[in-house]
Design an enzyme around this catalytic site. Structure first.
Site, mmCIF file in Angstrom:
data_model
loop_
_atom_site.group_PDB
_atom_site.id
_atom_site.type_symbol
_atom_site.label_atom_id
_atom_site.label_comp_id
_atom_site.label_asym_id
_atom_site.label_seq_id
_atom_site.Cartn_x
_atom_site.Cartn_y
_atom_site.Cartn_z
ATOM 1 N N ARG A 1 55.689 38.420 32.358
ATOM 2 C CA ARG A 1 54.485 38.245 31.539
ATOM 3 C C ARG A 1 53.566 39.459 31.646
ATOM 4 N NH1 ARG A 1 51.228 33.859 33.315
ATOM 5 N NH2 ARG A 1 49.915 34.834 31.760
ATOM 6 N N LYS B 1 47.959 45.021 29.946
ATOM 7 C CA LYS B 1 48.102 43.661 29.387
ATOM 8 C C LYS B 1 46.747 43.047 29.065
ATOM 9 C CE LYS B 1 48.637 39.999 32.241
ATOM 10 N NZ LYS B 1 47.771 38.824 32.055
ATOM 11 N N ASN B 2 45.825 43.143 30.024
ATOM 12 C CA ASN B 2 44.574 42.401 29.852
ATOM 13 C C ASN B 2 43.599 43.046 28.882
ATOM 14 O OD1 ASN B 2 45.524 40.408 31.457
ATOM 15 N ND2 ASN B 2 44.352 40.962 33.279
ATOM 16 N N CYS C 1 48.692 31.279 34.084
ATOM 17 C CA CYS C 1 48.956 31.178 35.519
ATOM 18 C C CYS C 1 48.147 30.052 36.138
ATOM 19 C CB CYS C 1 48.569 32.491 36.210
ATOM 20 S SG CYS C 1 49.768 33.795 36.000
ATOM 21 N N ARG D 1 40.960 26.165 35.550
ATOM 22 C CA ARG D 1 40.478 27.293 34.734
ATOM 23 C C ARG D 1 39.796 26.717 33.491
ATOM 24 N NH1 ARG D 1 44.997 31.935 34.458
ATOM 25 N NH2 ARG D 1 43.203 33.222 33.898
ATOM 26 N N ASP E 1 43.110 40.314 40.904
ATOM 27 C CA ASP E 1 44.497 40.496 40.459
ATOM 28 C C ASP E 1 45.299 41.394 41.398
ATOM 29 O OD1 ASP E 1 43.834 38.927 38.333
ATOM 30 O OD2 ASP E 1 43.726 40.540 36.870
HETATM 31 C C1 EPZ Z 1 40.808 37.340 33.264
HETATM 32 O O1 EPZ Z 1 41.002 35.933 33.258
HETATM 33 C C2 EPZ Z 1 42.159 37.967 33.456
HETATM 34 N N1 EPZ Z 1 43.024 37.599 32.354
HETATM 35 C C3 EPZ Z 1 42.753 37.533 34.788
HETATM 36 O O2 EPZ Z 1 43.974 38.220 34.966
HETATM 37 C C4 EPZ Z 1 41.799 37.908 35.909
HETATM 38 O O3 EPZ Z 1 42.291 37.391 37.111
HETATM 39 C C5 EPZ Z 1 40.405 37.343 35.641
HETATM 40 O O4 EPZ Z 1 39.946 37.755 34.320
HETATM 41 C C6 EPZ Z 1 39.371 37.791 36.654
HETATM 42 O O5 EPZ Z 1 39.320 39.195 36.691
HETATM 43 C C7 EPZ Z 1 42.965 38.278 31.211
HETATM 44 O O6 EPZ Z 1 42.193 39.201 31.041
HETATM 45 C C8 EPZ Z 1 43.920 37.910 30.168
HETATM 46 P P1 EPZ Z 1 37.410 34.610 34.150
HETATM 47 P P2 EPZ Z 1 39.873 34.958 32.770
HETATM 48 O O7 EPZ Z 1 36.979 33.849 32.961
HETATM 49 O O8 EPZ Z 1 39.148 35.576 31.643
HETATM 50 C C9 EPZ Z 1 35.773 30.476 35.958
HETATM 51 C C10 EPZ Z 1 46.228 38.474 35.593
HETATM 52 O O9 EPZ Z 1 46.815 38.317 36.678
HETATM 53 N N2 EPZ Z 1 35.471 30.054 34.577
HETATM 54 O O10 EPZ Z 1 36.653 35.828 34.529
HETATM 55 O O11 EPZ Z 1 40.497 33.646 32.571
HETATM 56 C C11 EPZ Z 1 37.275 30.533 36.198
HETATM 57 O O12 EPZ Z 1 37.806 29.251 36.444
HETATM 58 C C12 EPZ Z 1 45.186 37.492 35.100
HETATM 59 O O13 EPZ Z 1 46.471 39.418 34.833
HETATM 60 C C13 EPZ Z 1 34.785 28.861 34.380
HETATM 61 O O14 EPZ Z 1 34.454 28.135 35.319
HETATM 62 O O15 EPZ Z 1 38.958 34.936 34.062
HETATM 63 C C14 EPZ Z 1 37.379 31.473 37.360
HETATM 64 O O16 EPZ Z 1 37.163 30.779 38.553
HETATM 65 C C15 EPZ Z 1 45.188 36.206 35.830
HETATM 66 N N3 EPZ Z 1 34.518 28.470 33.095
HETATM 67 C C16 EPZ Z 1 36.228 32.447 37.105
HETATM 68 O O17 EPZ Z 1 35.349 31.797 36.172
HETATM 69 C C17 EPZ Z 1 34.864 29.233 32.018
HETATM 70 O O18 EPZ Z 1 34.593 28.828 30.878
HETATM 71 C C18 EPZ Z 1 36.644 33.790 36.533
HETATM 72 O O19 EPZ Z 1 37.423 33.592 35.378
HETATM 73 C C19 EPZ Z 1 35.539 30.458 32.242
HETATM 74 C C20 EPZ Z 1 35.818 30.840 33.534
#
Ligand code: EPZ
Length: 419
Positions: free
Chosen positions: A400, A22-23, A116, A121, A308
């Site tokens: 999802r 998915k990701n 989610c 986020r 995850d």
């Molecule tokens: C990706 O989400 C994945 N989703 C998530 O998988 C996964 O949990 C996550 O990466 C971490 O591995 C997809 O790939 C579609 P991040 P993403 O930006 O990109 C903070 C699942 O279960 N942050 O690495 O949204 C954020 O709040 C899903 O399949 C900021 O502060 O994750 C978090 O605390 C859920 N500002 C941390 O960084 C920003 O602009 C990591 O988020 C962006 C992120």
């Protein structure tokens, strides 16, 4: 609203083929919007999030269809640059289309993405990066517009304050058609980012260093179509392995991405499960009771233990011998599944980032509701190992991310029905 009804207590056995990821499917679908031509994606998982992505692509005047495991995307012509608010709200990955649309058309209008609920986020890193690539950003009543005044971005040096997966992907998407060279420092190293880069390279993009913390993108004028096979889903794989660890028995996971799953496998092995890998297959056998994991399990960016997979491993450890401790370092609110596990008899105490799991003799069935995608999957893991029947509501969360969830569990000998 549909539910899963699961009767646990019997050992699992059999083999299943791992779905496409998915990701990486979602950012690759976004990346296809950059391509002036037709892309054929094989091993595309049939998931509600994939259908949401297809709707976004079609709303831009491009053509996207998903049939079986094949997605066909033709973005030869793009007539729109706005993502409808309803589609933005359906999933977090809608934010990935912003970088792609901006890169392709020079403008994108969108609202804050859904997805989610794992705590706040924000998208500040995404917006700051677009700005460094030359975008002017304005907001009007919750609607954000990013615009590249010259119609094309310019290369830049971007250092992320945290290796965000989504921000890293968005920078790449926005810069592959930009003028000049972009460097991303402290980039995320998740395998799904590499998968997206492999796809983009197959379309003619010039990207180096993905999988490392410094990625260099040299902008090109145009991308061409390609055929590409999406990598297997390491988190779905972790979920099915956790099910057999929880219920006992033996299974083979086919089409597995062994190297990418190593951070999970190396921790799961410490529970006493016998795990053997060869030729894209993972064999897992659990004979006696599971053992707690002695060292704190800290979720970290790849190649650390994946956030995850935290919930599904916790569900298995809820009935292990001894106490395990998790530390969630990626999301502020990723323990929402613990109430359901406690309702099923688990002994879990959450204290800020830490969750202490004192293994109990056994779990029992209960009526619970999925709180989010992986949290819902964790409830299924717990239910398969529990005595009695569990009903899991709000399974739209599970749909999802898991293709043929109940079929896979049934072929492992688990008793599950969708009602
Ligand atoms: C990706 O989400 C994945 N989703 C998530 O998988 C996964 O949990 C996550 O990466 C971490 O591995 C997809 O790939 C579609 P991040 P993403 O930006 O990109 C903070 C699942 O279960 N942050 O690495 O949204 C954020 O709040 C899903 O399949 C900021 O502060 O994750 C978090 O605390 C859920 N500002 C941390 O960084 C920003 O602009 C990591 O988020 C962006 C992120």
């Amino acid at each position: 609203m549909q539910k899963f009804v699961i009767t646990g207590g019997n050992r699992l056995g059999g083999e299943i083929e791992l779905q496409g990821c998915k990701n990486s499917a979602l950012p690759i679908m976004a990346a296809a919007v950059l391509v002036q031509g037709k892309c054929i994606l094989e091993s595309c998982p049939n998931l509600t999030d994939v259908y949401s992505a297809a709707r976004i692509i079609n709303s831009l005047g491009c053509k996207c269809s998903v049939a079986g495991k094949i997605a066909e995307i033709d973005a030869s012509a793009v007539s729109g640059s706005a993502i409808p608010e309803k589609l933005m709200g359906e999933m977090r990955s809608s934010i990935m289309f912003v970088g792609a649309i901006l890169g392709r058309t020079g403008q994108c209008t969108f609202s804050i993405p859904g997805g989610c609920e794992l705590g706040p986020r924000p998208i500040d890193m995404h917006l700051a990066a677009f700005s460094k690539l030359g975008a002017e950003i304005s907001e009007n009543g919750g609607e954000i517009t990013c615009r590249l005044p010259k119609g094309r971005g310019h290369g830049s040096k971007i250092s992320l304050s945290f290796p965000s997966v989504g921000a890293t992907e968005n920078i790449i998407l926005c810069s592959v058609l930009a003028e000049g060279e972009t460097v991303v420092n402290n980039a995320a190293r998740e395998p799904e980012i590499c998968d997206m880069c492999r796809f983009l390279r197959a379309c003619g993009a010039k990207i180096k260093g993905d999988g490392e913390s410094r990625i260099v993108i040299e902008g090109v004028e145009k991308l061409h179509g390609c055929e590409y096979c999406i990598m297997p889903d390491r988190i779905a794989g972790a979920t099915y392995l956790a099910m057999t660890a929880a219920a006992g028995g033996a299974m083979i996971l086919k089409n597995a991405c062994i190297a990418e799953m190593e951070p999970f496998i190396s921790v799961l092995e410490q529970t006493g499960c016998y795990i053997c890998t060869a030729d894209n297959r993972i064999y897992l056998r659990r004979g006696g009771r599971l053992k707690a994991i002695r060292d704190r399990i800290r979720t970290m960016p790849h190649p650390g233990f994946p956030t995850d997979a935290q919930a599904v491993l916790m569900a298995a450890l809820a009935a292990a011998d001894g106490t395990s401790v998790f530390e969630e370092n990626i999301f502020d609110c990723r323990y929402r599944h613990t109430d359901a596990l406690i309702k099923m008899g688990a002994d879990i105490q959450v204290m800020g980032k830490a969750a202490v799991i004192r293994g109990v003799k056994g779990l029992h069935g209960a009526d619970v509701e999925a709180t989010d995608l992986r949290g819902g999957a964790a409830m299924a893991v717990a239910a398969l190992g529990a005595e009695g029947t569990t009903s899991i509501g709000c399974i739209n969360h599970i749909d999802r991310g898991y293709e043929k969830f109940e079929d896979n569990i049934t072929s492992l000998g688990g008793r599950i029905s969708r009602v």
